[in-house]
Write a protein that holds these residues in place. Sequence first.
Motif, PDB file in Angstrom:
ATOM      1  N   ARG A  85       0.827  -1.211   0.000  1.00 57.48           N
ATOM      2  CA  ARG A  85       0.000   0.000   0.000  1.00 57.48           C
ATOM      3  C   ARG A  85       0.863   1.263   0.000  1.00 57.48           C
ATOM      4  O   ARG A  85       0.592   2.206  -0.750  1.00 57.48           O
ATOM      5  N   LYS A  86       1.883   1.292   0.832  1.00 56.32           N
ATOM      6  CA  LYS A  86       2.757   2.472   0.884  1.00 56.32           C
ATOM      7  C   LYS A  86       3.459   2.696  -0.454  1.00 56.32           C
ATOM      8  O   LYS A  86       3.599   3.831  -0.915  1.00 56.32           O
ATOM      9  N   TYR A  87       3.890   1.604  -1.068  1.00 54.37           N
ATOM     10  CA  TYR A  87       4.547   1.719  -2.363  1.00 54.37           C
ATOM     11  C   TYR A  87       3.580   2.295  -3.398  1.00 54.37           C
ATOM     12  O   TYR A  87       3.922   3.234  -4.126  1.00 54.37           O
ATOM     13  N   LEU A  88       2.376   1.728  -3.464  1.00 57.86           N
ATOM     14  CA  LEU A  88       1.397   2.214  -4.440  1.00 57.86           C
ATOM     15  C   LEU A  88       1.058   3.684  -4.204  1.00 57.86           C
ATOM     16  O   LEU A  88       0.981   4.472  -5.152  1.00 57.86           O
ATOM     17  N   PHE A  89       0.869   4.059  -2.951  1.00 60.26           N
ATOM     18  CA  PHE A  89       0.552   5.453  -2.626  1.00 60.26           C
ATOM     19  C   PHE A  89       1.693   6.377  -3.070  1.00 60.26           C
ATOM     20  O   PHE A  89       1.462   7.434  -3.648  1.00 60.26           O
ATOM     21  N   SER A  90       2.937   5.941  -2.813  1.00 57.31           N
ATOM     22  CA  SER A  90       4.089   6.772  -3.193  1.00 57.31           C
ATOM     23  C   SER A  90       4.200   6.923  -4.714  1.00 57.31           C
ATOM     24  O   SER A  90       4.790   7.885  -5.200  1.00 57.31           O
ATOM     25  N   MET A  91       3.626   5.980  -5.458  1.00 60.47           N
ATOM     26  CA  MET A  91       3.655   6.031  -6.918  1.00 60.47           C
ATOM     27  C   MET A  91       2.425   6.749  -7.486  1.00 60.47           C
ATOM     28  O   MET A  91       2.226   6.774  -8.698  1.00 60.47           O
ATOM     29  N   GLY A  92       1.597   7.301  -6.598  1.00 62.24           N
ATOM     30  CA  GLY A  92       0.462   8.100  -7.051  1.00 62.24           C
ATOM     31  C   GLY A  92      -0.859   7.351  -7.188  1.00 62.24           C
ATOM     32  O   GLY A  92      -1.851   7.925  -7.621  1.00 62.24           O
ATOM     33  N   PHE A  93      -0.884   6.082  -6.831  1.00 63.14           N
ATOM     34  CA  PHE A  93      -2.119   5.308  -6.922  1.00 63.14           C
ATOM     35  C   PHE A  93      -2.982   5.567  -5.698  1.00 63.14           C
ATOM     36  O   PHE A  93      -2.485   5.698  -4.586  1.00 63.14           O
ATOM     37  N   ARG A  94      -4.292   5.600  -5.913  1.00 66.61           N
ATOM     38  CA  ARG A  94      -5.240   5.730  -4.807  1.00 66.61           C
ATOM     39  C   ARG A  94      -6.130   4.501  -4.837  1.00 66.61           C
ATOM     40  O   ARG A  94      -6.491   4.001  -5.914  1.00 66.61           O
ATOM     41  N   TYR A  95      -6.505   4.029  -3.678  1.00 68.01           N
ATOM     42  CA  TYR A  95      -7.152   2.724  -3.592  1.00 68.01           C
ATOM     43  C   TYR A  95      -8.057   2.630  -2.375  1.00 68.01           C
ATOM     44  O   TYR A  95      -8.046   3.491  -1.505  1.00 68.01           O
ATOM     45  N   ASP A 129      -7.435  -7.117  -0.504  1.00 72.32           N
ATOM     46  CA  ASP A 129      -6.591  -6.272   0.340  1.00 72.32           C
ATOM     47  C   ASP A 129      -6.514  -4.860  -0.211  1.00 72.32           C
ATOM     48  O   ASP A 129      -6.501  -3.890   0.540  1.00 72.32           O
ATOM     49  N   ILE A 130      -6.457  -4.742  -1.533  1.00 71.93           N
ATOM     50  CA  ILE A 130      -6.354  -3.429  -2.188  1.00 71.93           C
ATOM     51  C   ILE A 130      -7.261  -3.437  -3.416  1.00 71.93           C
ATOM     52  O   ILE A 130      -7.204  -4.359  -4.229  1.00 71.93           O
TER      53      ILE A 130
END
Length: 140
Positions: free
Chosen positions: A29-39, A51-52
């Motif tokens: 989740r932290k990785y995806l958020f840092s790459m600009g993804f919202r979930y 999970d996501i």
Amino acid sequence: MPDKHSRETRSYNMSRIKNKDTKPEVLVRKYLFSMGFRYRVNDKRYPGHPDIVLPKYKTMIFVNGCFWHVHEGCKYFFWPENNKDFWRQKLLSNKERDLKNYKLLVSEGWKVVVIWECELHKDNMDCRLLKLINEIIRTE
């Protein structure tokens, strides 16, 4: 091979295992958020409570523990020696339920991505997370 722990110690250890917000899930989740993804997280509206959930990309991500979801061929998966019948039935029903949920989600038009806990160990984590981005943005 007998268990290394007493029944009480083993019971306590098993009771401490979380079913959400595990370290591998939080890492993804932290990785995806840092790459600009919202979930969305652990959305109970969908089979298997992914999970996501990335609605924009119509993608569901499951971060599975190798033991609990029977990651066969993985060095971290093993069949327990104690109470064999119980564990075999429990783990195989987990695996069967997972496959049923994945098929249902795919039939509803979702992409399903499964990330195994072992794929997030330091030696392969970067490669796996990059692959995840490609799996999300890939159109089929």
